[in-house]
Design a protein around this motif. Sequence first.
Motif, short mmCIF file in Angstrom:
data_model
loop_
_atom_site.label_atom_id
_atom_site.label_comp_id
_atom_site.label_asym_id
_atom_site.label_seq_id
_atom_site.Cartn_x
_atom_site.Cartn_y
_atom_site.Cartn_z
N ARG A 30 0.80 -1.12 0.04
CA ARG A 30 0.00 0.04 -0.02
C ARG A 30 1.00 1.39 -0.13
NH1 ARG A 30 -2.01 1.68 5.27
NH2 ARG A 30 0.04 2.39 5.26
N ASN A 31 1.88 1.51 0.85
CA ASN A 31 2.92 2.42 0.99
C ASN A 31 3.40 2.65 -0.73
OD1 ASN A 31 2.12 3.01 3.39
ND2 ASN A 31 3.88 1.94 4.52
N ASN A 32 3.91 1.59 -1.23
CA ASN A 32 4.49 1.79 -2.30
C ASN A 32 3.47 2.37 -3.55
OD1 ASN A 32 7.01 0.78 -1.72
ND2 ASN A 32 6.38 -1.53 -2.27
N PHE A 33 2.27 1.84 -3.36
CA PHE A 33 1.29 2.30 -4.26
C PHE A 33 1.12 3.77 -4.09
CE2 PHE A 33 -3.10 3.33 -5.02
CZ PHE A 33 -3.19 3.04 -6.04
N ILE A 34 1.04 4.08 -2.73
CA ILE A 34 0.54 5.61 -2.56
C ILE A 34 1.99 6.33 -2.94
CG2 ILE A 34 0.49 7.11 -0.59
CD1 ILE A 34 -1.08 5.01 0.90
N SER A 35 3.22 5.93 -2.66
CA SER A 35 4.29 6.68 -3.09
C SER A 35 4.22 6.88 -4.52
CB SER A 35 5.53 5.81 -2.86
OG SER A 35 6.48 6.63 -3.10
N ASP A 36 3.96 5.82 -5.22
CA ASP A 36 3.87 5.84 -6.69
C ASP A 36 2.76 6.91 -7.25
OD1 ASP A 36 5.85 4.08 -7.15
OD2 ASP A 36 4.40 2.44 -7.68
N TYR A 37 1.63 6.85 -6.65
CA TYR A 37 0.56 7.44 -6.78
C TYR A 37 0.90 9.26 -6.35
CZ TYR A 37 -3.95 9.83 -6.78
OH TYR A 37 -5.09 10.75 -6.72
N GLN A 38 1.38 9.30 -5.52
CA GLN A 38 2.08 10.78 -5.20
C GLN A 38 3.03 11.20 -6.12
OE1 GLN A 38 3.50 10.19 -1.05
NE2 GLN A 38 1.78 11.10 -0.25
N GLU A 39 3.97 10.53 -6.54
CA GLU A 39 4.75 10.87 -7.90
C GLU A 39 4.21 11.30 -8.86
OE1 GLU A 39 7.90 7.92 -8.50
OE2 GLU A 39 8.43 7.99 -6.00
N GLU A 40 3.25 10.30 -9.30
CA GLU A 40 2.40 10.72 -10.64
C GLU A 40 1.58 11.97 -10.47
OE1 GLU A 40 -1.31 8.62 -13.15
OE2 GLU A 40 0.17 7.37 -12.03
N GLU A 59 2.37 14.56 -8.58
CA GLU A 59 3.17 15.69 -8.58
C GLU A 59 3.35 15.74 -10.17
OE1 GLU A 59 6.72 14.82 -6.05
OE2 GLU A 59 5.50 14.78 -4.32
N ILE A 60 3.77 15.00 -10.78
CA ILE A 60 4.08 15.17 -12.27
C ILE A 60 2.70 15.67 -12.95
CG2 ILE A 60 4.26 14.08 -14.41
CD1 ILE A 60 5.85 11.90 -12.95
N LEU A 61 1.69 15.28 -12.72
CA LEU A 61 0.38 15.92 -13.26
C LEU A 61 0.04 17.22 -12.80
CD1 LEU A 61 -2.19 12.91 -12.70
CD2 LEU A 61 -1.17 13.64 -15.10
N LEU A 62 0.29 17.58 -11.52
CA LEU A 62 0.33 19.00 -11.24
C LEU A 62 1.38 19.93 -11.89
CD1 LEU A 62 -0.17 18.64 -7.19
CD2 LEU A 62 -1.94 19.52 -8.77
#
Length: 105
Positions: free
Chosen positions: A51-61, A63-66
């Motif tokens: 879950r933490n890995n998924f959240i980390s990947d989601y946060q990186e994505e 940030e890129i989208l922002l």
Amino acid sequence: MMLGIAIGLIIGVFLIELAIREESRINEQLKKTINNLEKDLENANLKIKNRNNFISDYQEEHEILLKNISKSKEKIIDLENNIELLINNLLKQNKELSNKFGIDR
């Protein structure tokens, strides 16, 4: 009387043996329960890690989208400014042409 003491000792030894066997059975059950709980804990920790890995990947994505949104907004503002300049230039040219050819608008 000796017979009573002997019978009492035999019954005492028998009860102690029963208690030891029961304690041993309970200890085995507790060991199994502890092993099962350790496996459950290991599985839960693995799920948390995933879950933490998924959240980390989601946060990186995210940030890129922002960043992409911010760049897109800047481009839109630039395009709007360019359109405004073009409109002003066209209006100016249209006015000059109207004056040149005597067309009233």
